[in-house]
Scaffold this motif. Structure first.
Motif, PDB file in Angstrom:
ATOM      1  N   GLU A  84     -25.705  78.975   6.050  1.00  0.00           N
ATOM      2  CA  GLU A  84     -25.706  78.126   4.860  1.00  0.00           C
ATOM      3  C   GLU A  84     -26.592  76.893   5.040  1.00  0.00           C
ATOM      4  OE1 GLU A  84     -21.666  77.192   3.938  1.00  0.00           O
ATOM      5  OE2 GLU A  84     -21.204  79.218   3.256  1.00  0.00           O
ATOM      6  N   ALA A  85     -26.646  76.358   6.258  1.00  0.00           N
ATOM      7  CA  ALA A  85     -27.410  75.132   6.503  1.00  0.00           C
ATOM      8  C   ALA A  85     -28.911  75.392   6.634  1.00  0.00           C
ATOM      9  CB  ALA A  85     -26.901  74.446   7.775  1.00  0.00           C
ATOM     10  N   PHE A  86     -29.284  76.643   6.875  1.00  0.00           N
ATOM     11  CA  PHE A  86     -30.702  76.948   7.085  1.00  0.00           C
ATOM     12  C   PHE A  86     -31.468  76.897   5.777  1.00  0.00           C
ATOM     13  CE2 PHE A  86     -34.197  80.091   7.381  1.00  0.00           C
ATOM     14  CZ  PHE A  86     -34.957  79.446   8.343  1.00  0.00           C
ATOM     15  N   GLU A  87     -32.437  76.002   5.704  1.00  0.00           N
ATOM     16  CA  GLU A  87     -33.318  75.879   4.546  1.00  0.00           C
ATOM     17  C   GLU A  87     -34.736  76.162   5.019  1.00  0.00           C
ATOM     18  OE1 GLU A  87     -32.522  75.318   1.450  1.00  0.00           O
ATOM     19  OE2 GLU A  87     -30.400  74.787   1.667  1.00  0.00           O
ATOM     20  N   ALA A  88     -35.293  77.269   4.594  1.00  0.00           N
ATOM     21  CA  ALA A  88     -36.607  77.692   5.082  1.00  0.00           C
ATOM     22  C   ALA A  88     -37.677  76.626   4.875  1.00  0.00           C
ATOM     23  CB  ALA A  88     -37.019  79.002   4.408  1.00  0.00           C
ATOM     24  N   GLY A  89     -37.598  75.886   3.781  1.00  0.00           N
ATOM     25  CA  GLY A  89     -38.615  74.895   3.484  1.00  0.00           C
ATOM     26  C   GLY A  89     -38.632  73.704   4.432  1.00  0.00           C
ATOM     27  N   GLU A  90     -37.589  73.564   5.242  1.00  0.00           N
ATOM     28  CA  GLU A  90     -37.499  72.422   6.158  1.00  0.00           C
ATOM     29  C   GLU A  90     -38.087  72.714   7.532  1.00  0.00           C
ATOM     30  OE1 GLU A  90     -33.381  71.400   6.371  1.00  0.00           O
ATOM     31  OE2 GLU A  90     -33.261  70.777   4.274  1.00  0.00           O
ATOM     32  N   TRP A  91     -38.528  73.943   7.754  1.00  0.00           N
ATOM     33  CA  TRP A  91     -38.956  74.341   9.099  1.00  0.00           C
ATOM     34  C   TRP A  91     -40.380  74.884   9.085  1.00  0.00           C
ATOM     35  CZ3 TRP A  91     -35.884  72.917  12.961  1.00  0.00           C
ATOM     36  CH2 TRP A  91     -34.545  72.664  12.662  1.00  0.00           C
ATOM     37  N   PRO A  92     -41.059  74.796  10.229  1.00  0.00           N
ATOM     38  CA  PRO A  92     -42.407  75.379  10.317  1.00  0.00           C
ATOM     39  C   PRO A  92     -42.366  76.891  10.080  1.00  0.00           C
ATOM     40  CG  PRO A  92     -41.957  73.958  12.216  1.00  0.00           C
ATOM     41  CD  PRO A  92     -40.659  74.113  11.470  1.00  0.00           C
ATOM     42  N   ALA A  93     -43.465  77.415   9.576  1.00  0.00           N
ATOM     43  CA  ALA A  93     -43.538  78.838   9.221  1.00  0.00           C
ATOM     44  C   ALA A  93     -43.202  79.747  10.389  1.00  0.00           C
ATOM     45  CB  ALA A  93     -44.936  79.155   8.683  1.00  0.00           C
ATOM     46  N   GLU A  94     -43.641  79.384  11.617  1.00  0.00           N
ATOM     47  CA  GLU A  94     -43.385  80.268  12.755  1.00  0.00           C
ATOM     48  C   GLU A  94     -41.897  80.380  13.078  1.00  0.00           C
ATOM     49  OE1 GLU A  94     -44.817  76.284  14.558  1.00  0.00           O
ATOM     50  OE2 GLU A  94     -45.342  77.578  12.866  1.00  0.00           O
ATOM     51  N   LEU A  95     -41.109  79.314  12.790  1.00  0.00           N
ATOM     52  CA  LEU A  95     -39.664  79.388  13.000  1.00  0.00           C
ATOM     53  C   LEU A  95     -38.985  80.144  11.869  1.00  0.00           C
ATOM     54  CD1 LEU A  95     -38.761  75.872  14.449  1.00  0.00           C
ATOM     55  CD2 LEU A  95     -38.608  78.078  15.599  1.00  0.00           C
ATOM     56  N   VAL A  96     -39.470  79.976  10.659  1.00  0.00           N
ATOM     57  CA  VAL A  96     -38.910  80.716   9.531  1.00  0.00           C
ATOM     58  C   VAL A  96     -39.097  82.214   9.748  1.00  0.00           C
ATOM     59  CG1 VAL A  96     -39.123  81.167   7.047  1.00  0.00           C
ATOM     60  CG2 VAL A  96     -39.264  78.815   7.916  1.00  0.00           C
ATOM     61  N   GLU A  97     -40.264  82.576  10.253  1.00  0.00           N
ATOM     62  CA  GLU A  97     -40.579  83.997  10.457  1.00  0.00           C
ATOM     63  C   GLU A  97     -39.633  84.675  11.438  1.00  0.00           C
ATOM     64  OE1 GLU A  97     -44.455  86.760  11.584  1.00  0.00           O
ATOM     65  OE2 GLU A  97     -44.472  84.624  12.063  1.00  0.00           O
ATOM     66  N   VAL A  98     -39.191  83.960  12.479  1.00  0.00           N
ATOM     67  CA  VAL A  98     -38.373  84.592  13.519  1.00  0.00           C
ATOM     68  C   VAL A  98     -36.873  84.353  13.343  1.00  0.00           C
ATOM     69  CG1 VAL A  98     -40.242  84.523  15.201  1.00  0.00           C
ATOM     70  CG2 VAL A  98     -38.607  82.612  15.101  1.00  0.00           C
ATOM     71  N   SER A  99     -36.478  83.511  12.381  1.00  0.00           N
ATOM     72  CA  SER A  99     -35.057  83.231  12.165  1.00  0.00           C
ATOM     73  C   SER A  99     -34.424  84.337  11.342  1.00  0.00           C
ATOM     74  CB  SER A  99     -34.880  81.892  11.450  1.00  0.00           C
ATOM     75  OG  SER A  99     -35.370  80.836  12.248  1.00  0.00           O
ATOM     76  N   GLY A 100     -33.135  84.562  11.554  1.00  0.00           N
ATOM     77  CA  GLY A 100     -32.428  85.553  10.761  1.00  0.00           C
ATOM     78  C   GLY A 100     -31.523  86.416  11.613  1.00  0.00           C
ATOM     79  N   MET A 101     -31.096  87.513  11.036  1.00  0.00           N
ATOM     80  CA  MET A 101     -30.145  88.398  11.710  1.00  0.00           C
ATOM     81  C   MET A 101     -30.559  89.844  11.509  1.00  0.00           C
ATOM     82  SD  MET A 101     -26.419  86.771  10.778  1.00  0.00           S
ATOM     83  CE  MET A 101     -26.614  87.054   9.029  1.00  0.00           C
ATOM     84  N   SER A 102     -30.083  90.677  12.398  1.00  0.00           N
ATOM     85  CA  SER A 102     -30.196  92.119  12.199  1.00  0.00           C
ATOM     86  C   SER A 102     -28.923  92.734  12.755  1.00  0.00           C
ATOM     87  CB  SER A 102     -31.427  92.689  12.917  1.00  0.00           C
ATOM     88  OG  SER A 102     -31.309  92.509  14.311  1.00  0.00           O
ATOM     89  N   ASP A 103     -28.585  93.893  12.254  1.00  0.00           N
ATOM     90  CA  ASP A 103     -27.444  94.598  12.832  1.00  0.00           C
ATOM     91  C   ASP A 103     -27.827  96.052  13.061  1.00  0.00           C
ATOM     92  OD1 ASP A 103     -27.159  94.689   9.824  1.00  0.00           O
ATOM     93  OD2 ASP A 103     -25.604  96.126  10.379  1.00  0.00           O
ATOM     94  N   HIS A 104     -27.207  96.645  14.028  1.00  0.00           N
ATOM     95  CA  HIS A 104     -27.530  98.006  14.447  1.00  0.00           C
ATOM     96  C   HIS A 104     -26.246  98.828  14.514  1.00  0.00           C
ATOM     97  CE1 HIS A 104     -31.424  96.381  15.887  1.00  0.00           C
ATOM     98  NE2 HIS A 104     -30.689  95.355  16.257  1.00  0.00           N
TER      99      HIS A 104
END
Length: 200
Positions: free
Chosen positions: A117-137
């Motif tokens: 909820e706290a993550f706002e893509a616009g507040e971070w550099p593009a390279e961090l936005v690109e690698v942030s997130g989740m995946s499930d397997h």
């Protein structure tokens, strides 16, 4: 700071599983020493409330007063350990232990939810936005495979954290890992979901 606080008493695990206490401990681990007032502002609680819960955490050995950074008016607290751990099998031996683990796991999910909820893509550099997130397997693994996965993830997190500790682009990152067995769900026709691995 010591690396790990290994808990074997369900009562002690319940102490830290309190929703406010687990947040306070997480803040002290992630952001460093703080007073009850400083923490109260971060979590939206009164300093009296945070002070009480900090004393409880100290009573059971999770935190301690910071002797290096004394505040003349108020105690400054620091975490004693980087991680809290417990043995699932040991805790599962009693209903109280099972309940304590379940509550703690739910607190971990709440922390993950707050981070998302706290993550706002616009507040971070593009390279961090690109690698942030989740995946499930969804994969098929025996207990030994899950143990190996957990150990290798822990080792990799430590290795990368040490390697990039002085990198000017390094920022604090919350990293979660989890594995739970699941029963196949039956479809309307009575068939079961496929169990091969896939990303979602």
């Amino acid at each position: 700071m010591e690396e790990r606080f290994k808990i074997s008493d369900p009562q002690v695990l319940k102490v830290v599983a309190h929703p406010l206490r687990v947040r306070l401990l997480g803040l002290l681990r992630g952001d460093g020493p703080a007073t009850a007032s400083e923490l109260g502002r971060k979590v939206g609680e009164s300093s009296g409330s945070t002070s009480y819960h900090l004393r409880e955490l100290a009573k059971y050995g999770f935190i301690e007063e910071d002797p290096e950074r004394r505040d003349g008016r108020e105690r400054r607290w620091r975490a004693r350990h980087q991680y809290t751990s417990w043995d699932n099998l040991e805790m599962a031996a009693t209903p109280e232990g099972q309940e304590a683990v379940r509550i703690m796991q739910l607190r971990q999910l709440e922390a993950l939810g707050r981070a998302v909820e706290a993550f706002e893509a616009g507040e971070w550099p593009a390279e961090l936005v690109e690698v942030s997130g989740m995946s499930d397997h969804l994969v098929r693994l025996p207990a030994a495979g899950v143990r190996e996965l957990s150990e290798r993830v822990d080792a990799l997190v430590r290795e990368l954290s040490e390697r990039y500790a002085d990198d000017p682009g390094a920022v604090p990152m919350s990293v979660w890992s989890a594995a739970f067995p699941r029963r196949p769900q039956e479809g309307r026709d009575g068939s079961q979901e496929p169990q091969d691995g896939r990303d979602r």
